[in-house]
Motif scaffolding. Structure first.
Motif, PDB file in Angstrom:
ATOM      1  N   GLY A   7       0.841  -1.192   0.000  1.00 53.32           N
ATOM      2  CA  GLY A   7       0.000   0.000   0.000  1.00 53.32           C
ATOM      3  C   GLY A   7       0.873   1.236   0.000  1.00 53.32           C
ATOM      4  N   GLY A   8       0.869   1.953  -1.125  1.00 53.49           N
ATOM      5  CA  GLY A   8       1.817   3.052  -1.295  1.00 53.49           C
ATOM      6  C   GLY A   8       1.193   4.428  -1.245  1.00 53.49           C
ATOM      7  N   GLY A   9       0.245   4.646  -0.337  1.00 57.26           N
ATOM      8  CA  GLY A   9      -0.323   5.984  -0.188  1.00 57.26           C
ATOM      9  C   GLY A   9       0.615   6.909   0.563  1.00 57.26           C
ATOM     10  N   VAL A  10       0.056   7.909   1.208  1.00 55.49           N
ATOM     11  CA  VAL A  10       0.871   8.881   1.939  1.00 55.49           C
ATOM     12  C   VAL A  10       1.704   8.186   3.017  1.00 55.49           C
ATOM     13  CG1 VAL A  10       0.778  10.859   3.500  1.00 55.49           C
ATOM     14  CG2 VAL A  10      -0.683  10.805   1.474  1.00 55.49           C
ATOM     15  N   ILE A  11       1.062   7.295   3.789  1.00 54.87           N
ATOM     16  CA  ILE A  11       1.770   6.626   4.881  1.00 54.87           C
ATOM     17  C   ILE A  11       2.740   5.580   4.337  1.00 54.87           C
ATOM     18  CG2 ILE A  11       1.501   5.160   6.917  1.00 54.87           C
ATOM     19  CD1 ILE A  11       0.711   8.075   7.329  1.00 54.87           C
ATOM     20  N   GLY A  12       2.269   4.754   3.395  1.00 54.24           N
ATOM     21  CA  GLY A  12       3.161   3.746   2.810  1.00 54.24           C
ATOM     22  C   GLY A  12       4.364   4.378   2.147  1.00 54.24           C
ATOM     23  N   GLY A  13       4.152   5.488   1.426  1.00 58.84           N
ATOM     24  CA  GLY A  13       5.271   6.182   0.801  1.00 58.84           C
ATOM     25  C   GLY A  13       6.241   6.728   1.822  1.00 58.84           C
ATOM     26  N   GLY A  14       5.714   7.231   2.956  1.00 61.30           N
ATOM     27  CA  GLY A  14       6.589   7.722   4.016  1.00 61.30           C
ATOM     28  C   GLY A  14       7.422   6.620   4.634  1.00 61.30           C
ATOM     29  N   TRP A  15       6.798   5.444   4.855  1.00 62.48           N
ATOM     30  CA  TRP A  15       7.554   4.283   5.340  1.00 62.48           C
ATOM     31  C   TRP A  15       8.666   3.921   4.357  1.00 62.48           C
ATOM     32  CZ3 TRP A  15       7.957   1.883   9.806  1.00 62.48           C
ATOM     33  CH2 TRP A  15       6.896   1.844  10.708  1.00 62.48           C
ATOM     34  N   ALA A  16       8.323   3.872   3.080  1.00 61.73           N
ATOM     35  CA  ALA A  16       9.313   3.507   2.066  1.00 61.73           C
ATOM     36  C   ALA A  16      10.496   4.469   2.102  1.00 61.73           C
ATOM     37  CB  ALA A  16       8.666   3.505   0.681  1.00 61.73           C
ATOM     38  N   ALA A  17      10.209   5.775   2.226  1.00 60.90           N
ATOM     39  CA  ALA A  17      11.273   6.770   2.247  1.00 60.90           C
ATOM     40  C   ALA A  17      12.164   6.615   3.470  1.00 60.90           C
ATOM     41  CB  ALA A  17      10.669   8.172   2.197  1.00 60.90           C
ATOM     42  N   ARG A  18      11.559   6.384   4.639  1.00 59.10           N
ATOM     43  CA  ARG A  18      12.340   6.235   5.877  1.00 59.10           C
ATOM     44  C   ARG A  18      13.320   5.070   5.760  1.00 59.10           C
ATOM     45  NH1 ARG A  18      13.833   8.612  10.902  1.00 59.10           N
ATOM     46  NH2 ARG A  18      11.765   9.531  11.138  1.00 59.10           N
ATOM     47  N   PHE A  19      12.831   3.927   5.276  1.00 52.39           N
ATOM     48  CA  PHE A  19      13.709   2.767   5.121  1.00 52.39           C
ATOM     49  C   PHE A  19      14.755   3.006   4.033  1.00 52.39           C
ATOM     50  CE2 PHE A  19      10.407   0.274   7.386  1.00 52.39           C
ATOM     51  CZ  PHE A  19      11.219  -0.489   8.212  1.00 52.39           C
ATOM     52  N   LEU A  20      14.315   3.482   2.870  1.00 57.35           N
ATOM     53  CA  LEU A  20      15.213   3.652   1.726  1.00 57.35           C
ATOM     54  C   LEU A  20      16.370   4.583   2.064  1.00 57.35           C
ATOM     55  CD1 LEU A  20      15.334   2.880  -1.385  1.00 57.35           C
ATOM     56  CD2 LEU A  20      14.475   5.197  -1.789  1.00 57.35           C
ATOM     57  N   LEU A  21      16.082   5.717   2.694  1.00 51.69           N
ATOM     58  CA  LEU A  21      17.132   6.700   2.984  1.00 51.69           C
ATOM     59  C   LEU A  21      18.028   6.270   4.133  1.00 51.69           C
ATOM     60  CD1 LEU A  21      15.263  10.095   2.477  1.00 51.69           C
ATOM     61  CD2 LEU A  21      16.574   8.738   0.853  1.00 51.69           C
ATOM     62  N   ASN A  22      17.664   5.183   4.808  1.00 48.08           N
ATOM     63  CA  ASN A  22      18.545   4.602   5.814  1.00 48.08           C
ATOM     64  C   ASN A  22      19.243   3.348   5.296  1.00 48.08           C
ATOM     65  OD1 ASN A  22      18.539   5.880   8.715  1.00 48.08           O
ATOM     66  ND2 ASN A  22      16.477   6.195   7.876  1.00 48.08           N
ATOM     67  N   GLY A  23      19.267   3.200   3.974  1.00 51.66           N
ATOM     68  CA  GLY A  23      20.086   2.160   3.368  1.00 51.66           C
ATOM     69  C   GLY A  23      19.394   0.842   3.090  1.00 51.66           C
ATOM     70  N   TRP A  24      18.095   0.724   3.369  1.00 49.12           N
ATOM     71  CA  TRP A  24      17.375  -0.516   3.116  1.00 49.12           C
ATOM     72  C   TRP A  24      16.927  -0.577   1.658  1.00 49.12           C
ATOM     73  CZ3 TRP A  24      14.467  -3.874   6.848  1.00 49.12           C
ATOM     74  CH2 TRP A  24      15.016  -3.810   8.145  1.00 49.12           C
ATOM     75  N   ASN A  25      16.866  -1.785   1.141  1.00 48.21           N
ATOM     76  CA  ASN A  25      16.238  -2.013  -0.165  1.00 48.21           C
ATOM     77  C   ASN A  25      14.727  -2.122   0.052  1.00 48.21           C
ATOM     78  OD1 ASN A  25      18.735  -2.103  -1.469  1.00 48.21           O
ATOM     79  ND2 ASN A  25      18.957  -4.292  -1.053  1.00 48.21           N
ATOM     80  N   VAL A  26      13.954  -1.500  -0.833  1.00 45.31           N
ATOM     81  CA  VAL A  26      12.513  -1.397  -0.643  1.00 45.31           C
ATOM     82  C   VAL A  26      11.779  -1.925  -1.870  1.00 45.31           C
ATOM     83  CG1 VAL A  26      10.575   0.184  -0.269  1.00 45.31           C
ATOM     84  CG2 VAL A  26      12.766   0.605   0.886  1.00 45.31           C
ATOM     85  N   ALA A  27      10.822  -2.813  -1.624  1.00 45.20           N
ATOM     86  CA  ALA A  27       9.905  -3.278  -2.676  1.00 45.20           C
ATOM     87  C   ALA A  27       8.505  -2.792  -2.325  1.00 45.20           C
ATOM     88  CB  ALA A  27       9.927  -4.797  -2.779  1.00 45.20           C
ATOM     89  N   ILE A  28       7.806  -2.248  -3.300  1.00 45.86           N
ATOM     90  CA  ILE A  28       6.481  -1.689  -3.064  1.00 45.86           C
ATOM     91  C   ILE A  28       5.451  -2.439  -3.892  1.00 45.86           C
ATOM     92  CG2 ILE A  28       5.022   0.354  -3.304  1.00 45.86           C
ATOM     93  CD1 ILE A  28       7.456   2.045  -2.744  1.00 45.86           C
ATOM     94  N   TYR A  29       4.386  -2.879  -3.200  1.00 47.08           N
ATOM     95  CA  TYR A  29       3.262  -3.527  -3.873  1.00 47.08           C
ATOM     96  C   TYR A  29       2.039  -2.642  -3.705  1.00 47.08           C
ATOM     97  CZ  TYR A  29      -0.553  -6.826  -4.737  1.00 47.08           C
ATOM     98  OH  TYR A  29      -1.695  -7.443  -5.214  1.00 47.08           O
ATOM     99  N   ASP A  30       1.514  -2.142  -4.809  1.00 49.73           N
ATOM    100  CA  ASP A  30       0.320  -1.309  -4.782  1.00 49.73           C
ATOM    101  C   ASP A  30      -0.317  -1.355  -6.161  1.00 49.73           C
ATOM    102  OD1 ASP A  30      -1.594   0.766  -4.759  1.00 49.73           O
ATOM    103  OD2 ASP A  30      -0.479   1.858  -3.236  1.00 49.73           O
ATOM    104  N   PRO A  31      -1.569  -1.815  -6.260  1.00 50.53           N
ATOM    105  CA  PRO A  31      -2.218  -1.928  -7.576  1.00 50.53           C
ATOM    106  C   PRO A  31      -2.589  -0.583  -8.186  1.00 50.53           C
ATOM    107  CG  PRO A  31      -3.744  -2.535  -5.826  1.00 50.53           C
ATOM    108  CD  PRO A  31      -2.410  -2.357  -5.176  1.00 50.53           C
TER     109      PRO A  31
END
Length: 466
Positions: A7-31
């Motif tokens: 789920g890549g809405g406002v909250i999902g996108g924020g989670w993705a950014a927090r992890f990504l900018l701290n060096g994690w690889n991120v996969a996003i599933y959102d139809p």
């Protein structure tokens, strides 16, 4: 480490950014066919804001990819975050699939703001509440509710990406923070409906008053101070009786009519409709970065979380003494880094060099330090917000009481931006007079001098200490 965002809405996108900018690889599933665009815009804001909290570079950014296969998204994930719409039937369906597809080691968190873990797991799912606050990439609080071991593992991971996990002792509808927000929201609706205040006036009451106190001290500590020297007991004795007075309507909800919606929406449009949502987000982020950096200096509130995370980030070895992103707050009316922040960058580089030779916080706590007595700055090229800024430091003299350093500042693309030359004197903090440094610091300085002995004099050096 890998995280999967469902789920890549406002909250999902924020989670993705927090992890990504701290060096994690991120996969996003959102139809949602617009998910990649929407998350891209969130990422742009996050890249602009989050590194500006730190005086140390964040880890290299991880990889970001989108997939339409849920199994592919979560198959090798260490953290799975569900941020689908707030409907229990949808969450049950998604959680059942995640429990089957995700590795047993993975934390599975739900961003739900209202559902309890017992409701989420009533059909056998392995999931905890991991409730964040928008923007997730800047605000550190995460409310964790659920299985103790699962929450403990989640908390360890969250601290590693600069967040503050709060394990809620008992499950309750809406957890902790949203219960406060709902109470304030209800009262605000009444104030607007009854014509007491507009949306703008209510917002001003918060941001010009108690909102500033809450950011650093919260509720109870603020009231402890309000009680004066007698403390909390005096405050409660003085203000406790008013709790029985009919000041608020917290248990009543105004009828949610079209007229009320139109009234509030109209006032909101008049208040800030001249700005786009993205402009408001950037304004919010710039303000949050400034507030958080101020709190970081004192170690209060969320600033303490940033300071602890920064201390845990890897630091470069000599001769690199500064490696960071330039925050928005360092720029001026000309759209580039203001002159005083070149000197600040040089000062930060000096501080890091002092740490490298043993004149660190522990050394200063023993009563010894260096005081700057002279600086010379050359401004050689523009630096802009978001630029990576790196300093390389040469020791030009470290014998006796003097410390003479020369910092060369580069932009991320290697362009020479400035030089900062500084002369410092070693001081006894008890007498505030110069003295010789400790043996270990003197020995470390001698070793650096020997290591750099064969290097040519830097261009532009020799402007201080003459």
């Amino acid at each position: 480490m890998k995280t999967a965002i469902i789920g890549g809405g406002v909250i999902g996108g924020g989670w993705a950014a927090r992890f990504l900018l701290n060096g994690w690889n991120v996969a996003i599933y959102d139809p949602d066919p617009e998910a990649e665009r929407k998350i891209g815009e969130v990422m742009d804001n996050a890249r602009r804001a989050l590194p500006g909290l730190y005086d140390t570079a964040l880890p290299p950014e991880g990889t970001l990819r989108f997939t339409d296969d849920l199994g592919d998204a979560v198959g090798d994930a260490d953290w799975v975050q569900e941020s689908v719409p707030e409907r229990l039937d949808i969450k049950h369906k998604v959680h059942a699939e995640l429990t089957t597809l995700a590795p047993g080691r993975a934390v599975i968190g739900s961003s739900t703001s209202g559902f309890k873990p017992s409701e989420l797991t009533e059909k056998g799912a392995r999931v905890i509440v991991a409730h964040p606050f928008n923007p997730v990439y800047l605000l550190p609080l995460i409310e964790l509710v659920g299985d103790t071991d699962h929450c403990a593992k989640a908390a360890e991971i969250l601290r590693g990406i600069g967040m503050y996990p709060l394990h809620v002792r008992k499950e309750i509808d809406a957890h902790i923070a949203d219960r406060f927000l709902e109470a304030v929201w209800r009262e605000a609706l009444w104030l607007v409906k009854d014509g007491i205040a507009t949306t703008e006036e209510i917002d001003e009451a918060i941001r010009m008053g108690f909102g500033l106190r809450w950011a650093q001290m919260g509720l109870f500590e603020t009231y402890r101070v309000a009680g004066g020297e007698a403390g909390m007991k005096h405050f409660m004795a003085q203000f406790g009786p008013c709790l029985t007075w009919p000041w608020t309507k917290l248990m009543d909800v105004p009828e949610f009519t079209d007229e009320l919606v139109d009234l509030i929406a109209g006032q909101s449009d008049a208040q800030s409709g001249h700005l786009s949502i993205r402009e408001l987000e950037r304004l919010r982020d710039d303000n949050l970065v400034g507030i958080l950096r101020g709190l970081k200096h004192s170690g209060a509130g969320a600033g303490g979380v940033v300071a602890r995370h920064e201390a845990a980030l890897p630091k470069a070895d000599q001769p690199i003494t500064l490696d960071r992103q330039v925050p928005q707050g360092w720029t001026d009316y000309n759209g580039h880094m203001n002159e005083m922040h070149y000197l600040e960058a040089g000062s930060k580089a000096t501080d890091r060099f002092m740490e490298m030779v043993g004149a660190d916080a522990a050394y200063i706590a023993q009563g010894l330090s260096y005081f700057t007595v002279e600086n010379h700055v050359r401004y050689l090229d523009e630096v802009h917000a978001g630029d990576r800024l790196r300093a390389e430091t040469r020791l030009l003299g470290g014998e006796g009481k003097k410390l003479h350093v020369f910092h060369t500042l580069y932009r991320g693309d290697g362009t020479l931006a400035a030089t900062v030359e500084s002369l410092l004197l070693h001081v006894d903090l008890a007498t505030r007079r110069t003295c010789l440094p400790g043996e270990a610091v003197a020995s470390a300085l001698a070793q650096v001098a020997a290591d750099q002995a064969g290097l040519p004099m830097p261009d532009g050096a020799g402007k201080v200490g003459r």
